[in-house]
Design an enzyme around this catalytic site. Structure first.
Site, PDB file in Angstrom:
ATOM      1  N   ASP A  89       7.685   1.595   6.411  1.00 15.68           N
ATOM      2  CA  ASP A  89       6.638   1.728   5.395  1.00 15.68           C
ATOM      3  C   ASP A  89       5.644   0.581   5.477  1.00 15.68           C
ATOM      4  OD1 ASP A  89       5.370   2.976   3.290  1.00 15.68           O
ATOM      5  OD2 ASP A  89       7.202   3.240   2.126  1.00 15.68           O
TER       6      ASP A  89
ATOM      7  N   ASP B 264       2.052  10.700   0.417  1.00 11.32           N
ATOM      8  CA  ASP B 264       3.038  10.563  -0.657  1.00 11.32           C
ATOM      9  C   ASP B 264       2.951  11.749  -1.610  1.00 11.32           C
ATOM     10  OD1 ASP B 264       4.439   8.358  -0.005  1.00 11.32           O
ATOM     11  OD2 ASP B 264       3.557   7.023  -1.499  1.00 11.32           O
TER      12      ASP B 264
HETATM   13  C1  GLA Z   1       5.957   4.468  -0.285  1.00 10.96           C
HETATM   14  C2  GLA Z   1       6.377   5.626   0.598  1.00 10.96           C
HETATM   15  C3  GLA Z   1       7.320   6.520  -0.171  1.00 10.96           C
HETATM   16  C4  GLA Z   1       8.521   5.732  -0.596  1.00 10.96           C
HETATM   17  C5  GLA Z   1       8.098   4.519  -1.391  1.00 10.96           C
HETATM   18  C6  GLA Z   1       9.253   3.607  -1.650  1.00 10.96           C
HETATM   19  O1  GLA Z   1       5.179   4.874  -1.332  1.00 10.96           O
HETATM   20  O2  GLA Z   1       5.265   6.316   1.074  1.00 10.96           O
HETATM   21  O3  GLA Z   1       7.687   7.622   0.619  1.00 10.96           O
HETATM   22  O4  GLA Z   1       9.238   5.349   0.547  1.00 10.96           O
HETATM   23  O5  GLA Z   1       7.098   3.756  -0.722  1.00 10.96           O
HETATM   24  O6  GLA Z   1       8.893   2.486  -2.351  1.00 10.96           O
END
Ligand code: GLA
Length: 749
Positions: free
Chosen positions: A490, A559
């Site tokens: 990430d 997301d």
């Molecule tokens: C980001 C990612 C999500 C998740 C969160 C966790 O937003 O895109 O898929 O993994 O972080 O904190």
């Protein structure tokens, strides 16, 4: 290979016209100014060809290399030897293959160099070229030189024959005795000549990435640029389609040029229509705050600029890019990656070992193939129980998971599932041991605020010590268990007040060396862990580019897991990037990002058009929902090889109307899967929509079966139909209500 190509290869075998010292003699001008003489060359055509397309370059008699054609294959490229434009030289220079600031050129420069004496002029002249062939790839390297400053540029074109894709980059060598400053250093320039240019590009924001945008270009310059440092593709993307001689994006007809830059840092694409009506596309690293000092003898290698030409609209352009991506551009491209359950939206930060084991039980029972433990498993002193602490401290939080990671991973493996885990190695929370131990590793600028975003700071990847640390995070995480099959990488914020303590006075290098820093880390990791599947998450959509995809197997496109919003995101992403890299998850309703409620079937049918996953608490599904989930997952396994390796044909654009539909066809045209979705209610007078299937063999007969339903939405399901019938309007499933959707499997007899 075609005979013309064979002939050219033998004629053109590396003719270096390197000027001898005496050739560079100076001649006197009446105004007492000496001008360096350029070595004479013969006018010649240099074709860069693929199976169906061609870039035709010509060395002018004055030694300048020009781009005369990019488009359909012309059997005899030497037809361009005497081609003449009737255009006066006084109006700037012609379409240079790599336009430089200097000489008569007044447009956007691909290369702009400031020399030690303060002058800004570079004029590149042909100095020889080489052609090599290696299987499917023919490489043409053309050497250009400035005979005053001794700067050299090698333009490299890799022509992928089968895929009809050209990948170009440049190698800029400072052949002089003093350092120079590269102010612009694009990867490539591409001149097009048409009456109209319709540009399609992408914009958006968090949870709304890759929205398609388009406009008819007018004179002057349109720029698409990211200066975000990290998460560079969250709001736009280093890719485009240009449709020629039309004012819209056509899916199946017309000439389209599509391209993308393989760079995970700040980028800049410019589209300049000059006074002659030609369009020059430049693609490269953004020069923003990034003047690059090149020492004597040093070479800078620019990232790859990938492009293709289609005479069958955007569809063929996408298929060309996707085929190249699967064969060359994506790490383990075309490999079928496992279906999975991810813990994030089902558990967020609140879980115990027990929560995870039960999710693993459910994932196994539903037929999923991997469990991914997302954020929240690490940090002891500043436990990661929310997004305000812990990033940087990558040790298991044993208060939360006393049995450790290996216990959970082994449980998953025992159940027949693979196991994956989340990391965000480029970041640090101020509330962490790392932030206290290494404040100098944080991206910052003296005396200025280190702004927080999602309560975190960015680590300075331009610093090799930080690169080692980030490498170590991945490496150490892999040591937590020998059963880790997948890493979700990430990166959840952009850079602010850019700066590196490590770089000292060389701050101009920051953005470039940050991106190179990630590549250094990934290169090392891939040597040690060639098999592990790595997802490029980056907050969803933040690092969607072919530079990252050299190392990552897949991307988290957004997301936003709302299936309705995903229609638009996935449609646009897939214009440039293949379905095999698009992770797509079924989540709960009301959707956590948008509040939308869509049927479970619709959610599955959207997720199944990419790499299928689920991201919810399975315990919250009803018995009926569980049965549908089992069924959809089972049938996905029957056709998913088509999603990962088939050719895509888009049948209806959600940007144009009331439907979204696409299909993937096997390379031998024997099997296909069609996905169709209704995005708007159809009244009774309208009735069912006819989709024209594509890419099938018109003379073959296909058995069509709608999957995952007891009663099909199409009268023809379960029957055998001729390819030409299906491709000419015979396929009209009754998808009449908003969020009606269907998946149809086709198999030739
Ligand atoms: C980001 C990612 C999500 C998740 C969160 C966790 O937003 O895109 O898929 O993994 O972080 O904190």
């Amino acid at each position: 290979m075609k005979t013309s190509k064979l002939l050219l290869l033998s004629v053109l075998a590396f003719v270096v016209v390197a000027p001898s010292a005496s050739a560079r003699k100076e001649k006197k001008k009446p105004y007492n100014h000496t001008v360096v003489e350029i070595p004479a060359v013969m006018r010649q055509v240099i074709p860069v060809e693929t199976a169906h397309t061609q870039l035709i370059l010509r060395v002018q008699e004055n030694g300048v290399l020009q781009t005369l054609h990019f488009g359909a294959l012309i059997a005899d490229p030497n037809a361009y030897l005497d081609y003449f434009t009737y255009r006066s030289d006084d109006n700037g220079s012609g379409p240079m293959a790599y336009p430089t600031a200097g000489g008569r050129y007044v447009g956007e420069p691909a290369l702009h160099v400031k020399y030690a004496d303060g002058y800004h002029n570079t004029e590149l002249y042909y100095a020889g070229h080489e052609v090599h062939e290696k299987g499917n790839v023919i490489t043409t390297e053309i050497l250009l030189k400035d005979y005053v400053t001794f700067l050299e540029v090698k333009i490299v074109y890799d022509a992928y024959q089968k895929e009809d894709v050209i990948v170009t980059h440049t190698e800029i060598l400072n052949g002089g005795k003093q350092a120079v400053e590269l102010q612009n250093y694009a990867s490539g320039s591409l001149y097009l000549d048409a009456d109209k240019y319709y540009l399609t590009h992408f914009h958006g924001g968090w949870a709304d990435e890759m929205q398609m945008d388009g406009e008819l270009l007018t004179h002057d310059t349109k720029v698409i640029e990211s200066r975000r440092g990290t998460q560079v593709t969250q709001c736009n993307n280093p890719s485009f389609l240009v449709s020629l001689n039309t004012d819209r994006l056509e899916e199946t007809t017309g000439e389209v040029v599509a391209g993308a830059l393989a760079w995970s840092g700040n980028f800049r694409l410019s589209f300049e229509m000059d006074e002659s009506g030609r369009l020059n596309i430049l693609s490269g690293i953004s020069p923003y705050a990034s003047a690059y000092k090149l020492a004597p003898g040093q070479t800078f290698v620019t990232p790859d600029f990938i492009y293709t030409f289609s005479q069958r609209g955007a569809g063929q352009a996408s298929r060309n890019l996707h085929a190249w991506a699967r064969n060359y551009g994506v790490y383990a491209g075309g490999q079928v990656n496992p279906t999975l359950l991810n813990s994030w939206e089902g558990a967020y930060f609140t879980f115990t070992t027990e929560t995870l084991l039960r999710m693993i039980d459910d994932a196994a029972a539903m037929g999923l193939e991997m469990f991914v433990l997302d954020d929240g498993w690490f940090a002891k002193d500043y436990p990661r129980n929310g997004d305000d602490a812990g990033l940087g401290d990558w040790e298991v939080n044993t208060a939360k998971l006393p049995e450790g990671i290996d216990y959970v991973a082994s449980y998953a493996h025992d159940k027949g599932l693979k196991f994956g885990i989340w990391i965000e190695p480029e970041m640090v929370n101020p509330q962490s041991n790392l932030a206290h131990a290494h404040p100098e590793w944080v991206v910052q600028s003296p005396g200025r605020e280190i702004y927080q975003s999602r309560n975190q700071w960015v680590l300075d990847l331009s610093n090799p010590a930080v690169q080692d640390f980030v490498y170590g995070i991945f490496d150490n995480t892999m040591q937590l268990s020998d059963k880790i099959d997948y890493i979700k990488w990430d990166c959840n914020r952009i850079v602010a007040n850019a700066g590196s303590e490590y770089l000292g006075a060389e701050q101009d290098r920051f953005f470039v060396e940050y991106a190179q820093g990630i590549y250094n880390v990934m290169r090392r990791l891939r040597e040690k862990y060639p098999e592990v599947i790595v997802q490029c998450c980056s907050s969803g959509g933040g690092r969607v580019d072919y530079g990252a995809l050299k190392y990552f197997n897949e991307i988290w496109t957004s997301d936003n897991t709302d299936a309705f919003t995903r229609v638009f995101i996935q449609y646009a992403t897939n214009l440039i990037y293949p379905a095999c890299v698009m992770a797509s998850h079924v989540s709960a309703v009301p959707n956590h990002q948008t509040g939308n409620v869509t049927p479970l079937k619709f959610r599955f049918d959207i997720a199944c058009s990419g790499r299928l996953g689920m991201e919810l608490q399975p315990r919250n599904l009803t018995e009926g929902e569980r049965a549908l989930a089992d069924r959809c997952i089972r049938s996905y396994k029957q056709y998913r090889d088509l999603v990962f390796t088939g050719d895509v044909y888009r049948l209806a654009s959600p940007y144009d109307g009331d439907y979204y539909a696409l299909m993937y066809v096997s390379q031998d045209q024997r099997r296909a899967v069609v996905f169709a979705y209704c995005t708007k209610y159809q009244n009774r007078a309208v009735g069912a929509h006819s989709f024209r299937l594509d890419g099938l063999d018109p003379s073959r007969k296909y058995k069509v079966t709608e999957l995952n339903v007891d009663r099909s939405s199409w009268w023809g399901s379960g029957k055998v139909h001729a390819g030409d019938f299906l491709m000419n309007g015979g396929f009209n499933p009754a998808l009449l209500k908003t969020f009606d959707s269907g998946v149809f499997y086709l198999e030739a007899d």
